[in-house]
Design an enzyme around this catalytic site. Structure first.
Site, short mmCIF file in Angstrom:
data_model
loop_
_atom_site.label_atom_id
_atom_site.label_comp_id
_atom_site.label_asym_id
_atom_site.label_seq_id
_atom_site.Cartn_x
_atom_site.Cartn_y
_atom_site.Cartn_z
N CYS A 106 -24.39 -22.81 10.40
CA CYS A 106 -24.87 -24.03 9.73
C CYS A 106 -25.50 -23.68 8.38
CB CYS A 106 -25.82 -24.78 10.66
SG CYS A 106 -26.12 -26.50 10.18
N HIS A 165 -22.49 -25.37 15.69
CA HIS A 165 -23.48 -24.58 16.43
C HIS A 165 -22.92 -24.10 17.76
CE1 HIS A 165 -27.26 -25.04 14.09
NE2 HIS A 165 -26.70 -26.16 13.67
N GLU A 195 -23.84 -21.64 19.42
CA GLU A 195 -24.90 -20.99 20.21
C GLU A 195 -25.66 -21.95 21.11
OE1 GLU A 195 -27.41 -22.57 16.80
OE2 GLU A 195 -25.31 -22.03 17.18
#
Length: 295
Positions: A104, A200, A202
């Site tokens: 990001c 994202h 993660e």
């Protein structure tokens, strides 16, 4: 047996790190630290805060096996001291020869540090792409890129950003995009190679719910949600989203356009960065003898 040394750079200011700790339980850098160590105990991590004033207490950047840059609440086009410090840091990272990865803000920072441009989202109906980036497609270059190994050619993924890459730097190639935004890039600049994603990979559903709550007021102000109650309802629904979970009919509204059956929860790009860029580079750079055990 060798251990990878990864420098995790939190892109947030001290105040924003405290806000994430309140709503998510920890700052983004701690999330990445847990992710890496859960993946393989042979990884040693250090956390740095390049947005903060004062000298960074790190080794020379060339001594690390990888440099990972988290997301952030900041906007790279604002000439804030913390932003300028991070741009300078990223330029030094590119000069170090150490493999880099960004999520990001981390991708946006690398783009700007290498000479590209990031501006507020210009998409009329998507001032903030959250909670999902839908219809992400690998480019022809990305379909064979090791960063996306095991990704399907089209996918949906957690996302949270209101800014976009508007001009790529030299040495950059787009590896994934959707109808609105550049979603992943490779940048070869200076002595380093950077892999990064706008989305994202993660995050878990629980993490994304915390992100929504942390930014609830701004999401109402920019029109992404009508009221704070709407944000909370979305957060509650998404907090329960995980592999194999059944979504109730009343919560389907929060998953519009998302293929929930094939949703990939593994942080593939980050793990692929370790396996396909960090480890091979470390073996060449430091003369490793093959002690690393891949999972």
């Amino acid at each position: 047996m060798e251990k990878l040394r990864i420098l995790i750079c939190d892109g947030n200011t001290e105040a924003d790190r405290a806000s994430f700790k309140k709503f998510v339980g920890c700052a983004p850098s701690k999330q990445f630290e847990s992710l890496l160590k859960n993946y393989n105990s042979q990884i040693r991590t250090e956390i740095a805060f390049p947005a903060d004033p004062g000298p960074l207490m790190t080794l020379p950047l060339g001594a690390y096996d990888g440099i990972l840059i988290t997301g952030s609440n900041s906007h790279i086009y604002e000439a804030q001291p913390g932003n300028l410090r991070q741009i300078e840091f990223a330029q030094k990272a590119f000069a170090s020869g150490t493999p880099m990865f960004g999520v990001c803000w981390g991708m946006q920072l690398a783009v700007v540090a290498a000479g590209g441009e990031v501006l507020p989202s210009r998409v009329a109906d998507c001032s903030c792409e959250t909670p999902f980036a839908t219809g992400v497609e690998l480019t022809s270059y990305g379909s064979g890129h090791p960063m996306h190994h095991s990704r399907t050619s089209g996918f949906d993924v957690f996302s949270f950003h209101s800014d976009e890459v508007t001009r790529l730097p030299g040495g950059a190639v787009v590896t994934a995009r959707n109808r609105n935004f550049i979603q992943a890039v490779e940048i070869k600049h200076g002595r380093s190679t950077f892999w990064g994603v706008q989305y994202h990979p993660e995050l878990s559903g629980w993490d994304q719910a915390g992100f929504l709550r942390e930014s609830a007021r701004s999401l109402v102000e920019d029109g992404s949600y009508e009221t704070l109650n709407h944000v909370e309802h979305a957060a509650q629904a998404i907090s329960m989203f995980k592999a194999g979970a059944q979504i109730s009919e009343e919560n389907l509204v929060h998953f519009e356009g998302v293929d929930t059956n094939s949703f990939e929860f593994r942080p593939l790009e980050i793990l692929n960065w370790l396996d396909h860029l960090v480890i091979p580079t470390a073996k060449r750079k430091f003369g490793w003898g093959g002690g690393w055990l891949q999972k």
